[in-house]
Design a protein around this motif. Structure first.
Motif, PDB file in Angstrom:
ATOM      1  N   PRO A  52      12.710 -34.793 -61.970  1.00  0.00           N
ATOM      2  CA  PRO A  52      13.213 -32.933 -61.510  1.00  0.00           C
ATOM      3  C   PRO A  52      13.770 -33.204 -60.128  1.00  0.00           C
ATOM      4  O   PRO A  52      14.520 -31.877 -60.734  1.00  0.00           O
ATOM      5  CB  PRO A  52      10.790 -33.350 -60.278  1.00  0.00           C
ATOM      6  N   ALA A  53      13.905 -34.102 -59.534  1.00  0.00           N
ATOM      7  CA  ALA A  53      15.393 -33.448 -58.740  1.00  0.00           C
ATOM      8  C   ALA A  53      17.120 -33.536 -59.338  1.00  0.00           C
ATOM      9  O   ALA A  53      17.239 -32.965 -58.977  1.00  0.00           O
ATOM     10  CB  ALA A  53      15.230 -34.923 -57.235  1.00  0.00           C
ATOM     11  N   THR A  54      17.192 -34.356 -60.452  1.00  0.00           N
ATOM     12  CA  THR A  54      17.491 -34.379 -61.346  1.00  0.00           C
ATOM     13  C   THR A  54      17.709 -32.687 -62.248  1.00  0.00           C
ATOM     14  O   THR A  54      18.600 -31.992 -62.023  1.00  0.00           O
ATOM     15  CB  THR A  54      17.970 -35.139 -62.838  1.00  0.00           C
ATOM     16  N   LEU A  55      17.006 -32.669 -62.899  1.00  0.00           N
ATOM     17  CA  LEU A  55      16.694 -31.446 -63.229  1.00  0.00           C
ATOM     18  C   LEU A  55      16.928 -29.976 -62.505  1.00  0.00           C
ATOM     19  O   LEU A  55      16.977 -28.795 -62.557  1.00  0.00           O
ATOM     20  CB  LEU A  55      15.266 -31.428 -64.178  1.00  0.00           C
ATOM     21  N   GLY A  56      16.674 -30.555 -61.205  1.00  0.00           N
ATOM     22  CA  GLY A  56      16.115 -29.352 -60.141  1.00  0.00           C
ATOM     23  C   GLY A  56      17.461 -29.068 -60.011  1.00  0.00           C
ATOM     24  O   GLY A  56      17.763 -28.415 -59.416  1.00  0.00           O
ATOM     25  N   ARG A  57      18.755 -29.885 -60.635  1.00  0.00           N
ATOM     26  CA  ARG A  57      20.318 -29.583 -59.868  1.00  0.00           C
ATOM     27  C   ARG A  57      20.938 -29.067 -61.593  1.00  0.00           C
ATOM     28  O   ARG A  57      21.816 -28.267 -61.392  1.00  0.00           O
ATOM     29  CB  ARG A  57      20.838 -30.779 -59.643  1.00  0.00           C
ATOM     30  N   VAL A  58      20.558 -30.130 -62.117  1.00  0.00           N
ATOM     31  CA  VAL A  58      21.499 -29.255 -64.189  1.00  0.00           C
ATOM     32  C   VAL A  58      20.821 -28.458 -64.771  1.00  0.00           C
ATOM     33  O   VAL A  58      21.893 -27.744 -66.130  1.00  0.00           O
ATOM     34  CB  VAL A  58      21.816 -30.607 -64.162  1.00  0.00           C
ATOM     35  N   PRO A  95       5.971 -43.323 -56.594  1.00  0.00           N
ATOM     36  CA  PRO A  95       5.885 -44.460 -58.217  1.00  0.00           C
ATOM     37  C   PRO A  95       5.235 -43.368 -59.365  1.00  0.00           C
ATOM     38  O   PRO A  95       4.407 -42.153 -58.964  1.00  0.00           O
ATOM     39  CB  PRO A  95       4.639 -45.369 -57.994  1.00  0.00           C
ATOM     40  N   LEU A  96       6.174 -43.207 -60.875  1.00  0.00           N
ATOM     41  CA  LEU A  96       5.435 -42.498 -61.473  1.00  0.00           C
ATOM     42  C   LEU A  96       4.292 -42.971 -61.898  1.00  0.00           C
ATOM     43  O   LEU A  96       3.821 -43.950 -62.369  1.00  0.00           O
ATOM     44  CB  LEU A  96       6.808 -42.386 -62.831  1.00  0.00           C
ATOM     45  N   PRO A  97       3.641 -41.738 -62.300  1.00  0.00           N
ATOM     46  CA  PRO A  97       2.510 -42.599 -62.747  1.00  0.00           C
ATOM     47  C   PRO A  97       1.662 -42.812 -64.237  1.00  0.00           C
ATOM     48  O   PRO A  97       3.015 -42.451 -65.167  1.00  0.00           O
ATOM     49  CB  PRO A  97       1.543 -40.230 -62.726  1.00  0.00           C
ATOM     50  N   ARG A  98       1.207 -44.318 -64.300  1.00  0.00           N
ATOM     51  CA  ARG A  98       0.591 -44.671 -65.360  1.00  0.00           C
ATOM     52  C   ARG A  98      -0.120 -43.290 -66.228  1.00  0.00           C
ATOM     53  O   ARG A  98      -1.027 -43.035 -65.072  1.00  0.00           O
ATOM     54  CB  ARG A  98       0.436 -45.461 -65.920  1.00  0.00           C
ATOM     55  N   LEU A 158      20.339 -39.218 -59.170  1.00  0.00           N
ATOM     56  CA  LEU A 158      20.277 -39.995 -60.722  1.00  0.00           C
ATOM     57  C   LEU A 158      19.512 -41.296 -61.081  1.00  0.00           C
ATOM     58  O   LEU A 158      18.350 -41.530 -61.460  1.00  0.00           O
ATOM     59  CB  LEU A 158      21.223 -39.811 -61.434  1.00  0.00           C
ATOM     60  N   ASP A 159      20.371 -42.650 -60.159  1.00  0.00           N
ATOM     61  CA  ASP A 159      19.777 -43.202 -60.110  1.00  0.00           C
ATOM     62  C   ASP A 159      18.192 -43.305 -59.719  1.00  0.00           C
ATOM     63  O   ASP A 159      17.535 -44.665 -59.525  1.00  0.00           O
ATOM     64  CB  ASP A 159      20.564 -44.489 -58.763  1.00  0.00           C
ATOM     65  N   ALA A 160      17.939 -42.852 -57.818  1.00  0.00           N
ATOM     66  CA  ALA A 160      16.297 -43.324 -57.552  1.00  0.00           C
ATOM     67  C   ALA A 160      15.561 -42.725 -58.783  1.00  0.00           C
ATOM     68  O   ALA A 160      14.075 -43.503 -59.253  1.00  0.00           O
ATOM     69  CB  ALA A 160      16.125 -42.287 -56.375  1.00  0.00           C
ATOM     70  N   GLU A 161      15.755 -41.923 -59.516  1.00  0.00           N
ATOM     71  CA  GLU A 161      14.686 -41.098 -60.941  1.00  0.00           C
ATOM     72  C   GLU A 161      15.111 -42.232 -61.805  1.00  0.00           C
ATOM     73  O   GLU A 161      14.321 -42.148 -62.422  1.00  0.00           O
ATOM     74  CB  GLU A 161      15.198 -39.635 -60.944  1.00  0.00           C
ATOM     75  N   ILE A 162      16.092 -42.820 -62.256  1.00  0.00           N
ATOM     76  CA  ILE A 162      15.925 -43.990 -63.132  1.00  0.00           C
ATOM     77  C   ILE A 162      15.316 -44.884 -62.737  1.00  0.00           C
ATOM     78  O   ILE A 162      14.454 -45.715 -63.689  1.00  0.00           O
ATOM     79  CB  ILE A 162      17.345 -44.207 -63.882  1.00  0.00           C
TER      80      ILE A 162
END
Ligand code: SF4
Ligand code: SF4
Ligand code: SF4
Length: 546
Positions: A52-58, A95-98, A158-162
């Motif tokens: 979301p932080a990436t898409l929230g920019r691009v 963390p991303l949820p499983r 981007l690094d943080a989200e990847i």
């Protein structure tokens, strides 16, 4: 009854925007602290979009185009809000949820670590599969990393989200090109299924005379070299040809390198496919627009390039619904520049994967299936926005998972969209839309990597959540229960978004008042009890709760 919100209908990732905004806006009614509401809202977003932080920019935010609020004042700032929450989650290291804890026996391979491949990898990993991503370049992210300038998408975001996707167990093997380091056949043997998300990395030629003999750069190549940290000398005058985001990104990047930059585009400004805000910023920084202008010839003269251009006129509409540009006879002129950058269209590079393409596109069906055990999506299938690539990755993962587990394919969306006519706009107060802060042009040009869009602050974010009309979804306003003199509505002790009251029809006299006062169109009239009699009987879509 819950309807499909138009914002969600128009989001290519189908994010449940209304729900996550509602969780924050209604946090007091739901008994959540601010931090709990933020986390819960973020979980709703990352169910479909892990970045979301990436898409929230691009993301060019098509969701906002359909927002019902625009009929009252202005659409919600959904994209800026998504970024706010995305940044907050990064700061909290969430963390991303499983989805499923039990490990699955199948191993899954992904070719390409762009938005589509990462989305697919995430959705499979959170369902318990071991996922390996093969990336030919030295860094992951595909076009997000190599095609978008740092001033629009800072690499640390981007690094943080990847990294978060990697922490779910996804292995990304960098510097591994299919066809060079590993064969497609080997990957097919190694994995139970493969997903191809190679994007569209190669630029189409301008198709003009003299192009083969001169060094015309492609926008994608220029941005790739800059984003890889190379020192690239474009000289002092640059013409960028094209009207899309890559053209604007290349122009603004060359401007930051100290060049005088002109964008030549064959249609009018209104028809430029680039985001209007990006074009506006480019102009305010000093990029010159030369509209209704197309290149016809290029040649080298001494140390410079001589580009012959022709003026265009807009003729009849073409198949895209836009007016076709037609050359104006005798209007040729010449531009003498150091560098010409062509950013007209992108296409996939098929090296090592030729057997998977048909007419230059990934030969996939609408589910994303290409051939036995091979799936794919993103720009290799059809050039589109980043969100579309993420949506395709998610859908393919859902379907593949169902098939691997012997389950039926996921059901398609069937909810009716909530249209404007069903809303009571007079029940909502007018509030101005939150606008993002922007870096000044002076700072942007002296600090080339400084982010230009500075987003919205927390106060703006919270005000913006309260602007959502919650189209077609109960938000617990209590109007129905206040107006029901027979007390058919009872407050639920443990409300959840969309479910605040239970409704008993035992004493309902079908006055229809609750339906009239419901601002968001959640309550609706159900079938008449007697033929020909218009009975206003409330329906909520659930037995016990609106
Ligand atoms: S991904 Fe794009 S379209 Fe979807 S909610 Fe975010 S900004 Fe809107
Ligand atoms: S008002 Fe809210 S629910 Fe309605 S379209 Fe806009 S963002 Fe979506
Ligand atoms: S009127 Fe009732 S059903 Fe409609 S939004 Fe308000 S509380 Fe929900």
């Amino acid at each position: 009854m819950e309807k499909l919100a138009p914002c969600q209908e128009n989001c290519p990732i189908s994010i449940d925007i209304r729900r996550w905004i509602g969780i924050v806006a209604q946090r007091d009614k739901l008994g959540l602290s601010l931090a709990q509401a933020y986390e819960s809202a973020w979980q709703v977003i990352v169910d479909r979009n892990p970045m979301p932080a990436t898409l929230g920019r691009v993301c060019p935010h098509p969701c906002e185009t359909q927002c019902n609020r625009s009929a009252m004042d202005e659409a919600l700032s959904i994209n800026a809000m998504e970024r706010f929450l995305g940044d907050w989650a990064i700061s909290q290291r969430l963390p991303l949820p499983r989805l499923e804890e039990d490990p699955k026996p199948e191993s899954i391979g992904v070719i390409g670590s762009g938005p589509s491949g990462l989305s697919f990898a995430y959705q499979m990993a959170r369902r318990g599969y071991a996922v390996t991503v093969y990336e030919q370049r030295a860094h992951p992210g595909g076009m997000l990393r190599h095609g978008i300038p740092n001033y629009r998408l800072p690499p640390d975001i981007l690094d943080a989200e990847i990294s978060r996707i990697e922490r779910l167990g996804v292995e990304i093997r960098l510097g591994t090109a299919v066809g060079r380091d590993v064969a497609l056949s080997e990957l097919r043997e190694r994995h139970a299924a493969l997903y191809v998300g190679i994007g569209a990395q190669s630029s189409r030629k301008l198709g003009i005379g003299g192009e083969a003999e001169t060094a015309v750069w492609s926008g994608a190549e220029y941005l790739l070299r800059i984003n890889s940290g190379e020192q690239v000398d474009v000289g002092s005058t640059v013409v960028v040809i094209g009207g899309g985001n890559t053209a604007v990104d290349a122009a603004r990047t060359a401007l930051r390198a100290g060049a005088q930059v002109t964008i030549a585009y064959r249609r009018s400004r209104a028809e430029m496919p680039a985001l209007a805000a990006e074009v506006e910023e480019a102009v305010s920084e000093g990029v010159e627009l030369q509209l209704l202008t197309a290149p016809v010839w290029i040649e080298r003269r001494d140390d410079r390039l001589l580009l012959t251009v022709v003026r265009m006129e807009l003729g009849a509409e073409d198949e895209s619904g836009r007016r076709r540009p037609v050359p104006k006879p005798g209007s040729e002129s010449q531009l003498s520049v150091d560098t010409v950058i062509a950013a007209v269209a992108q296409e996939p590079e098929w090296s090592g994967l030729e057997e998977l393409q048909r007419d230059g596109h990934l030969a996939s069906d609408p589910t994303g299936a290409v051939t036995d055990g091979v799936w794919g999506g993103g720009d290799a299938t059809e050039p589109g926005i980043c969100g579309a690539a993420i949506g395709q990755g998610r859908r393919a993962a859902q379907i593949l998972h169902s098939r691997l587990r012997g389950l039926p394919d996921p059901a398609p969306e069937t909810r009716a969209p909530m249209d404007l006519a069903g809303l009571r706009l007079d029940a909502y107060a007018p509030v101005a839309r939150a606008e993002r802060a922007r870096q000044s042009a002076a700072i942007a040009l002296t600090s080339p990597d400084a982010e230009v869009d500075l987003g919205i602050d927390e106060e703006q974010f919270l005000t913006e959540t309260a602007r959502c009309l919650s189209c077609g979804f109960c938000f617990g306003c209590e109007q129905c229960s206040m107006f029901c003199t027979l007390q058919s509505f009872s407050r639920l002790e443990d409300p959840t978004p969309g479910a605040y009251f239970s409704l008993s029809l035992d004493f309902c006299v079908e006055c229809g008042k609750c339906i009239e006062v419901c601002p968001c169109g959640f309550l609706e009239v159900t079938v008449p009890r007697l033929p020909g009699v218009d009975v206003k009987r409330p329906q909520t879509g659930a037995d016990s709760a609106p």
